[in-house]
Design a protein around this motif. Structure first.
Motif, mmCIF file in Angstrom:
data_model
loop_
_atom_site.group_PDB
_atom_site.id
_atom_site.type_symbol
_atom_site.label_atom_id
_atom_site.label_comp_id
_atom_site.label_asym_id
_atom_site.label_seq_id
_atom_site.Cartn_x
_atom_site.Cartn_y
_atom_site.Cartn_z
ATOM 1 N N UNK A 1 -16.809 57.818 79.778
ATOM 2 C CA UNK A 1 -17.417 57.603 81.079
ATOM 3 C C UNK A 1 -17.441 56.109 81.383
ATOM 4 N N UNK A 2 -17.122 55.767 82.631
ATOM 5 C CA UNK A 2 -17.155 54.363 83.031
ATOM 6 C C UNK A 2 -15.804 53.682 83.067
ATOM 7 N N UNK A 3 -14.757 54.392 82.645
ATOM 8 C CA UNK A 3 -13.393 53.870 82.689
ATOM 9 C C UNK A 3 -12.445 54.980 83.106
ATOM 10 N N UNK A 4 -11.380 54.608 83.784
ATOM 11 C CA UNK A 4 -10.378 55.598 84.172
ATOM 12 C C UNK A 4 -8.975 55.106 83.796
ATOM 13 N N UNK A 5 -8.093 56.068 83.558
ATOM 14 C CA UNK A 5 -6.702 55.778 83.206
ATOM 15 C C UNK A 5 -5.936 55.415 84.480
ATOM 16 N N UNK A 6 -5.048 54.415 84.377
ATOM 17 C CA UNK A 6 -4.256 54.022 85.539
ATOM 18 C C UNK A 6 -2.927 53.429 85.097
ATOM 19 N N UNK A 7 -1.881 53.765 85.831
ATOM 20 C CA UNK A 7 -0.543 53.217 85.586
ATOM 21 C C UNK A 7 -0.458 51.884 86.333
ATOM 22 N N UNK A 8 -1.165 50.870 85.797
ATOM 23 C CA UNK A 8 -1.327 49.627 86.535
ATOM 24 C C UNK A 8 -1.087 48.367 85.695
ATOM 25 N N UNK A 9 -0.602 48.524 84.477
ATOM 26 C CA UNK A 9 -0.355 47.347 83.640
ATOM 27 C C UNK A 9 1.128 47.014 83.643
ATOM 28 N N UNK A 10 1.450 45.797 84.017
ATOM 29 C CA UNK A 10 2.840 45.351 84.096
ATOM 30 C C UNK A 10 3.475 45.341 82.706
ATOM 31 N N UNK B 1 8.197 46.912 84.692
ATOM 32 C CA UNK B 1 7.785 48.308 84.711
ATOM 33 C C UNK B 1 6.274 48.415 84.642
ATOM 34 N N UNK B 2 5.803 49.619 84.350
ATOM 35 C CA UNK B 2 4.373 49.897 84.291
ATOM 36 C C UNK B 2 4.046 50.726 83.059
ATOM 37 N N UNK B 3 2.856 50.503 82.505
ATOM 38 C CA UNK B 3 2.302 51.361 81.459
ATOM 39 C C UNK B 3 0.825 51.596 81.776
ATOM 40 N N UNK B 4 0.203 52.501 81.023
ATOM 41 C CA UNK B 4 -1.187 52.866 81.266
ATOM 42 C C UNK B 4 -2.154 51.814 80.743
ATOM 43 N N UNK B 5 -3.308 51.796 81.362
ATOM 44 C CA UNK B 5 -4.429 51.045 80.848
ATOM 45 C C UNK B 5 -5.711 51.750 81.252
ATOM 46 N N UNK B 6 -6.843 51.240 80.754
ATOM 47 C CA UNK B 6 -8.159 51.725 81.164
ATOM 48 C C UNK B 6 -8.807 50.663 82.037
ATOM 49 N N UNK B 7 -9.162 51.054 83.251
ATOM 50 C CA UNK B 7 -9.858 50.177 84.178
ATOM 51 C C UNK B 7 -11.285 50.668 84.368
ATOM 52 N N UNK B 8 -12.191 49.758 84.642
ATOM 53 C CA UNK B 8 -13.587 50.152 84.819
ATOM 54 C C UNK B 8 -13.755 51.045 86.040
ATOM 55 N N UNK B 9 -14.706 51.986 85.925
ATOM 56 C CA UNK B 9 -14.990 52.926 87.001
ATOM 57 C C UNK B 9 -14.475 54.323 86.705
ATOM 58 N N UNK B 10 -15.265 55.330 87.077
ATOM 59 C CA UNK B 10 -14.825 56.710 86.901
ATOM 60 C C UNK B 10 -14.951 57.188 85.469
ATOM 61 N N UNK B 11 -14.051 58.077 85.080
ATOM 62 C CA UNK B 11 -14.043 58.613 83.721
ATOM 63 C C UNK B 11 -12.621 58.947 83.318
ATOM 64 N N UNK B 12 -12.431 59.193 82.030
ATOM 65 C CA UNK B 12 -11.091 59.457 81.516
ATOM 66 C C UNK B 12 -11.172 60.439 80.360
ATOM 67 N N UNK B 13 -10.338 61.467 80.400
ATOM 68 C CA UNK B 13 -10.183 62.380 79.273
ATOM 69 C C UNK B 13 -8.914 62.017 78.510
ATOM 70 N N UNK B 14 -9.038 61.953 77.201
ATOM 71 C CA UNK B 14 -7.907 61.627 76.352
ATOM 72 C C UNK B 14 -8.125 62.195 74.969
ATOM 73 N N UNK B 15 -7.506 61.578 73.976
ATOM 74 C CA UNK B 15 -7.602 62.061 72.599
ATOM 75 C C UNK B 15 -8.387 61.077 71.751
ATOM 76 N N UNK B 16 -9.289 61.615 70.961
ATOM 77 C CA UNK B 16 -10.062 60.822 70.013
ATOM 78 C C UNK B 16 -9.472 61.058 68.631
#
Length: 207
Positions: free
Chosen positions: A60-69, A81-96
């Protein structure tokens, strides 16, 4: 034979900023259960280590985004090109991922050599809510500040399509990266609406 760029890499060769962030992360690390890592991008399908346990989790508090150069792995200096990162705001489901205690330090150092080679990410210990009811675990995740020069900001669809059509780097195209991410997430029952929309946009334009 495929060359492994990490095979000869050393922590002492990383930028001083990256080394300082590693020392800070190690000071904050609760080692009792081994290393806990939150994967939201390529670490989901290519972690580079054997986890002792894998769980679906939410941050909670971070979201996934295709926004990293990406100037090397999924793009080039001529066509970033672009790769994923975590930006503040929202939420993100992934693997622990949980790494066994005896393998944890070596795994952390290898991940640092992989993810912090230029020190773009901001590593943080984030609270991860496990989907299996095991409660909240503190896990390391690689986030990004919007003040970072690597953050591309908001992307218009035409700009995104240009990147998806042309960007290619050491490990393949940005389009392949996006496709792998969506496929991997679906396999774990996760549907990221933003990524699904971006992939559907690419397909609708023949990519």
């Amino acid at each position: 034979m495929i060359h492994d760029p990490l095979a000869e890499a050393r922590l002492e060769d990383l930028p001083a900023h990256s080394q300082a962030l590693l020392q800070a992360a190690e000071r904050q690390w609760d080692r009792e259960h081994g290393l806990m890592m939150f994967a939201y991008g390529s670490l989901m399908w290519n972690p580079g280590f054997e986890p002792a346990q894998t769980l679906v989790a939410r941050v909670q508090g971070y979201h996934r985004a295709l926004r990293l150069r990406s100037l090397v792995n999924r793009g080039s200096a001529e066509q970033p090109g672009l790769v994923m990162t975590l930006l503040s705001g929202g939420s993100c489901r992934g693997l622990l991922y949980r790494v066994a205690p005896q393998d944890s330090e070596a795994t952390l150092h290898r991940l640092w050599l992989r993810e912090m080679v230029v020190g773009t990410y901001v590593p943080r210990w984030l609270d991860c809510q496990c989907a299996d009811g095991l409660g909240t675990r503190k896990a390391l995740a690689f986030t990004l500040s919007r003040r970072s020069p690597g953050w591309v900001g908001d992307l218009a669809d035409d700009r995104l399509l240009h990147i998806l059509r042309h960007a290619r780097g050491r490990y393949g195209t940005t389009l392949d990266y996006l496709t792998r991410a969506v496929t991997c997430l679906r396999e774990h029952g996760i549907h990221d609406r933003a990524l699904e929309r971006q992939l559907a946009l690419a397909r609708s334009h023949g990519l």
